[in-house]
Design a protein around this motif. Structure first.
Motif, PDB file in Angstrom:
ATOM      1  N   GLN A   1     -21.032  40.592  31.831  1.00 19.63           N
ATOM      2  CA  GLN A   1     -20.174  40.087  32.898  1.00 19.63           C
ATOM      3  C   GLN A   1     -19.833  38.614  32.675  1.00 19.63           C
ATOM      4  OE1 GLN A   1     -18.897  42.079  35.320  1.00 19.63           O
ATOM      5  NE2 GLN A   1     -17.608  40.303  35.786  1.00 19.63           N
ATOM      6  N   GLU A   2     -20.813  37.851  32.227  1.00 13.21           N
ATOM      7  CA  GLU A   2     -20.577  36.428  31.958  1.00 13.21           C
ATOM      8  C   GLU A   2     -19.517  36.251  30.868  1.00 13.21           C
ATOM      9  OE1 GLU A   2     -22.876  32.601  29.942  1.00 13.21           O
ATOM     10  OE2 GLU A   2     -23.995  34.394  30.474  1.00 13.21           O
ATOM     11  N   ALA A   3     -19.615  37.045  29.804  1.00 10.95           N
ATOM     12  CA  ALA A   3     -18.655  36.948  28.706  1.00 10.95           C
ATOM     13  C   ALA A   3     -17.254  37.309  29.173  1.00 10.95           C
ATOM     14  CB  ALA A   3     -19.081  37.855  27.555  1.00 10.95           C
ATOM     15  N   ALA A   4     -17.147  38.347  29.989  1.00  2.95           N
ATOM     16  CA  ALA A   4     -15.831  38.757  30.501  1.00  2.95           C
ATOM     17  C   ALA A   4     -15.235  37.685  31.406  1.00  2.95           C
ATOM     18  CB  ALA A   4     -15.961  40.084  31.244  1.00  2.95           C
ATOM     19  N   GLU A   5     -16.073  37.128  32.272  1.00  3.31           N
ATOM     20  CA  GLU A   5     -15.587  36.099  33.206  1.00  3.31           C
ATOM     21  C   GLU A   5     -15.112  34.856  32.461  1.00  3.31           C
ATOM     22  OE1 GLU A   5     -18.795  35.530  35.900  1.00  3.31           O
ATOM     23  OE2 GLU A   5     -18.421  37.389  37.018  1.00  3.31           O
ATOM     24  N   LYS A   6     -15.780  34.526  31.372  1.00  2.00           N
ATOM     25  CA  LYS A   6     -15.374  33.356  30.587  1.00  2.00           C
ATOM     26  C   LYS A   6     -14.005  33.587  29.952  1.00  2.00           C
ATOM     27  CE  LYS A   6     -17.069  30.022  27.194  1.00  2.00           C
ATOM     28  NZ  LYS A   6     -18.217  29.627  26.333  1.00  2.00           N
ATOM     29  N   ILE A   7     -13.763  34.784  29.472  1.00  2.00           N
ATOM     30  CA  ILE A   7     -12.456  35.111  28.895  1.00  2.00           C
ATOM     31  C   ILE A   7     -11.369  35.053  29.961  1.00  2.00           C
ATOM     32  CG2 ILE A   7     -11.086  36.997  27.921  1.00  2.00           C
ATOM     33  CD1 ILE A   7     -13.588  37.809  26.332  1.00  2.00           C
ATOM     34  N   ILE A   8     -11.667  35.601  31.117  1.00  2.00           N
ATOM     35  CA  ILE A   8     -10.697  35.605  32.217  1.00  2.00           C
ATOM     36  C   ILE A   8     -10.377  34.177  32.654  1.00  2.00           C
ATOM     37  CG2 ILE A   8     -10.345  36.280  34.630  1.00  2.00           C
ATOM     38  CD1 ILE A   8     -12.085  38.786  33.972  1.00  2.00           C
ATOM     39  N   ALA A   9     -11.416  33.346  32.728  1.00  2.00           N
ATOM     40  CA  ALA A   9     -11.213  31.955  33.127  1.00  2.00           C
ATOM     41  C   ALA A   9     -10.324  31.203  32.136  1.00  2.00           C
ATOM     42  CB  ALA A   9     -12.563  31.244  33.258  1.00  2.00           C
ATOM     43  N   ALA A  10     -10.348  31.651  30.877  1.00  2.00           N
ATOM     44  CA  ALA A  10      -9.514  31.022  29.853  1.00  2.00           C
ATOM     45  C   ALA A  10      -8.109  31.606  29.807  1.00  2.00           C
ATOM     46  CB  ALA A  10     -10.176  31.162  28.484  1.00  2.00           C
ATOM     47  N   GLY A  11      -7.824  32.525  30.735  1.00  2.00           N
ATOM     48  CA  GLY A  11      -6.490  33.108  30.805  1.00  2.00           C
ATOM     49  C   GLY A  11      -6.336  34.433  30.091  1.00  2.00           C
TER      50      GLY A  11
END
Length: 251
Positions: A43-53
């Motif tokens: 979940q952390e990895a996915a959220e980081k990608i989403i935060a980067a657009g």
């Protein structure tokens, strides 16, 4: 952004190489499904990608279990319409501290099922959708230089990585008629911890002059799955800074 209309599954995407690969595809516009056993990391990895657009979704998956692989691929196809690219990255090392004579059949099976059987199962399921695509699909399997050389007491891991290399050319031949390429990457020393803690000797022992980074593998995945590179299939790309080509003798 040649991956803007592509759906990519990356297994073991919560950390290390898998995480870097997922981020690289997302940065190129792909819709990325991050399959990971550890829910917090995934979940952390996915959220980081989403935060980067980027576009990312975490799906929990234990790749040692066939039913979870089937569900992962089915979910991806249902959610995004198809599967275009599969990166089989998930794996474990020998989860034991015992040596060769103490290695149990249960541990052997756990390593082989997680590392090698999962590659076959995930590719089998993904290919069912890839073969319906106008331009087929692409699979990259993460093997290891341990398929070519070993340290003591790594029999299960070495066997699993050797199996991945062999599966790669077998599946490439089988799936070629369906427009699906299958290649593997065999990384050497790829530092997934604190790169700044490495010693000078760690870097200097590599002919390339440095220890590898997860991004080195991510760039290779992007290359192997690019549509214009569909003449490359059944290949094993060793990315190890030249270490397997270096003759090493003890003084």
């Amino acid at each position: 952004m040649i991956y803007a209309d592509k759906t990519v599954i990356v297994t073991g995407a919560g950390r290390g190489i898998g995480r870097a690969v997922a981020a690289a595809y997302a940065a190129e516009g792909a819709k990325v499904v991050l399959a990971e056993l550890d829910a917090d990391l995934g979940q952390e990895a996915a959220e980081k990608i989403i935060a980067a657009g980027g576009h990312a979704e975490f799906v929990p998956c234990d790749v040692s279990r066939e039913e979870e692989i089937v569900a992962l691929v089915a979910h991806t196809a249902n959610e995004y319409g198809t599967v275009d690219i599969l990166i089989n990255n998930a794996g474990i090392s020998n989860p034991h501290s015992a040596g060769f004579y103490e290695l149990s059949a249960d541990v052997w099976d756990k390593v082989l099922n997680t590392n090698a059987r999962s590659v076959f199962l995930a590719t089998r399921e993904a290919a069912k959708f890839m073969r319906k695509n106008p331009d087929g699909g692409a699979v990259v399997n993460l093997s290891s230089t341990r398929s070519l050389m070993s340290e003591p007491n790594t029999e299960a891991y070495a066997a699993s990585k050797g199996a991945i290399s062999a599966l790669t050319h077998a599946m490439a031949v089988t799936l070629g008629k369906d427009g699906i390429t299958v290649n593997c990457i065999s990384p050497g020393w790829i530092e997934t911890g604190d790169y700044n803690e490495l010693r000078e000797i760690d870097h200097k022992q590599h002919p390339a002059g440095r220890v590898g980074k997860p991004e080195d593998i991510a760039r290779a995945c992007l290359y192997l799955t690019a549509p214009e590179n569909n003449f490359i299939t059944g290949a094993q790309l060793v990315i190890d800074g030249g270490m397997t080509r270096k003759m090493i003798y003890e003084p």
